[in-house]
Design an enzyme around this catalytic site. Structure first.
Site, PDB file in Angstrom:
ATOM      1  N   ASP A  40      48.497  42.539  43.517  1.00 51.16           N
ATOM      2  CA  ASP A  40      47.735  43.860  43.119  1.00 51.16           C
ATOM      3  C   ASP A  40      48.684  45.027  43.217  1.00 51.16           C
ATOM      4  O   ASP A  40      48.186  46.032  42.671  1.00 51.16           O
ATOM      5  CB  ASP A  40      46.774  44.050  44.277  1.00 51.16           C
TER       6      ASP A  40
ATOM      7  N   GLN B   5      40.079  40.786  47.678  1.00 55.45           N
ATOM      8  CA  GLN B   5      39.113  41.539  47.062  1.00 55.45           C
ATOM      9  C   GLN B   5      38.461  42.626  47.867  1.00 55.45           C
ATOM     10  O   GLN B   5      38.036  42.515  48.742  1.00 55.45           O
ATOM     11  CB  GLN B   5      38.065  40.534  46.512  1.00 55.45           C
TER      12      GLN B   5
ATOM     13  N   LYS C 249      38.228  35.211  38.066  1.00 51.07           N
ATOM     14  CA  LYS C 249      39.652  35.170  38.306  1.00 51.07           C
ATOM     15  C   LYS C 249      40.129  33.740  38.706  1.00 51.07           C
ATOM     16  O   LYS C 249      41.104  33.339  38.040  1.00 51.07           O
ATOM     17  CB  LYS C 249      39.922  35.854  39.665  1.00 51.07           C
TER      18      LYS C 249
HETATM   19  N1  GUN Z   1      38.075  45.330  43.699  1.00 52.80           N
HETATM   20  C1  GUN Z   1      37.753  45.946  42.432  1.00 52.80           C
HETATM   21  N2  GUN Z   1      38.896  45.896  41.605  1.00 52.80           N
HETATM   22  C2  GUN Z   1      40.189  45.371  42.486  1.00 52.80           C
HETATM   23  C3  GUN Z   1      41.349  44.858  42.119  1.00 52.80           C
HETATM   24  O1  GUN Z   1      41.748  45.161  41.196  1.00 52.80           O
HETATM   25  N3  GUN Z   1      42.034  44.166  43.233  1.00 52.80           N
HETATM   26  C4  GUN Z   1      41.374  43.879  44.408  1.00 52.80           C
HETATM   27  N4  GUN Z   1      41.947  43.480  45.477  1.00 52.80           N
HETATM   28  N5  GUN Z   1      40.073  44.130  44.627  1.00 52.80           N
HETATM   29  C5  GUN Z   1      39.542  44.882  43.728  1.00 52.80           C
END
Ligand code: GUN
Length: 300
Positions: free
Chosen positions: A121, A98, A54
């Site tokens: 998100d 995350q 990311k």
């Molecule tokens: N963990 C796995 N996928 C995601 C996501 O799309 N966002 C977040 N914040 N954590 C994750």
């Protein structure tokens, strides 16, 4: 029939190029550099890889990127304090914490502390509510990526039978919501659904998001259907030797590809779209925070 492969990797590259164009325009015309902060707590190996990816792609599209790595034993109060600081930071337009978080930290408390204006998100109750009633704002990244691939594959989705397998807050529920907006007839199925195979067999669109490797078989698929596989599961690959693993989806790709009209592979299908949509959402929130209309091609 051999299904057309839906190439999420290439689509995501194109989407990131468009995002880079929007970022450049925001900087040039408005003096705004979209900023994304990613918070990771502990050392989950999958999460670490994902978060590094990311950060790399955020910089690649010209955005400002901040990464906060907290130790496994960080307290809930520390995480909440960091989120509050980021809420107040004018250089940051998107905050992603995350998941999963270590056990001592309540994810719902953390999510509820993220400013809805920076919730890239689309996890906060306010963002989920906006999505439900169709107000402008971010859209959950993975469902948004799936929708973009579906539109690119099928054009209009109007009137189609869509079955979403999985009812998570992250994917299943927002996916169903987006498909309903497209005028699909939507069924949310899950692990307790009676005769799941026959429910899936009625679908023109199958979105598999249950987290069970290879669960959905080719003989569950209606001939010609479009299959979107959200699953990313690591299973032993005994043919490659002891201790080796391979990535598979929730769909048994080999048998499903023989019946479906189009299908996403794993890897290279939905996965790359999730990060691209996170970047798209950061452009959306950066625009809204600065009183600008978000680019139309980044939100459904
Ligand atoms: N963990 C796995 N996928 C995601 C996501 O799309 N966002 C977040 N914040 N954590 C994750």
């Amino acid at each position: 029939m051999t299904a057309r492969i839906i190439d999420g990797k290439t689509y995501a590259e194109g989407l990131r190029a468009r995002i880079a164009g929007h970022v450049e325009r925001l900087k040039r015309e408005h003096g705004v550099t979209p900023g994304l902060a990613v918070v990771i707590v502990g050392h989950d190996p999958g999460s670490e890889i994902y978060v590094s990816q990311k950060a790399k792609l955020t910089v690649e599209v010209g955005m400002h990127s901040e990464k906060y790595e907290l130790p496994e034993d960080a307290s809930e109060a520390e995480v909440l304090a960091l989120v509050r600081n980021l809420n107040d930071d004018p250089d940051i337009h998107g905050i992603l914490v995350q998941l999963p978080l270590p056990r001592q930290i309540d994810p719902n408390k953390v999510i509820a502390t993220i400013s809805p204006d920076k919730d890239v998100d689309c996890f906060t109750p306010a963002s989920v509510g906006k999505l439900q009633i169709g107000l402008p704002g971010p859209v959950s990244c993975t469902p948004l990526g799936c929708l973009m691939l579906l539109r690119d594959t099928l054009g209009s989705l109007e009137g189609l039978n869509a079955v979403v397998v999985g009812r998570s807050n992250l994917v299943g529920k927002p996916m169903a919501q987006l498909l309903l907006r497209e005028n699909c007839t939507v069924t949310i199925a899950h692990s307790r659904t009676k005769d799941l195979a026959s429910v899936v067999r009625g679908a023109d669109i199958v979105v598999a998001a249950v987290g069970r490797p290879l669960m959905i078989k080719g003989d569950w698929i209606k001939p010609g259907a479009t299959v979107i596989d959200v699953g990313i599961n690591r299973i032993p690959a005994l043919e490659r030797g002891e201790g080796k693993t391979r990535l598979v989806g929730d769909v048994d790709y080999q048998s499903a590809a023989a019946v479906a009209g189009a299908i996403t592979p794993v890897p290279g299908g939905v996965g790359p779209m999730t990060i691209a949509c996170l970047l798209a959402n950061t452009v959306t929130t950066a625009s809204l925070i600065n009183g600008l209309v978000p680019p139309e091609d980044l939100t459904p």
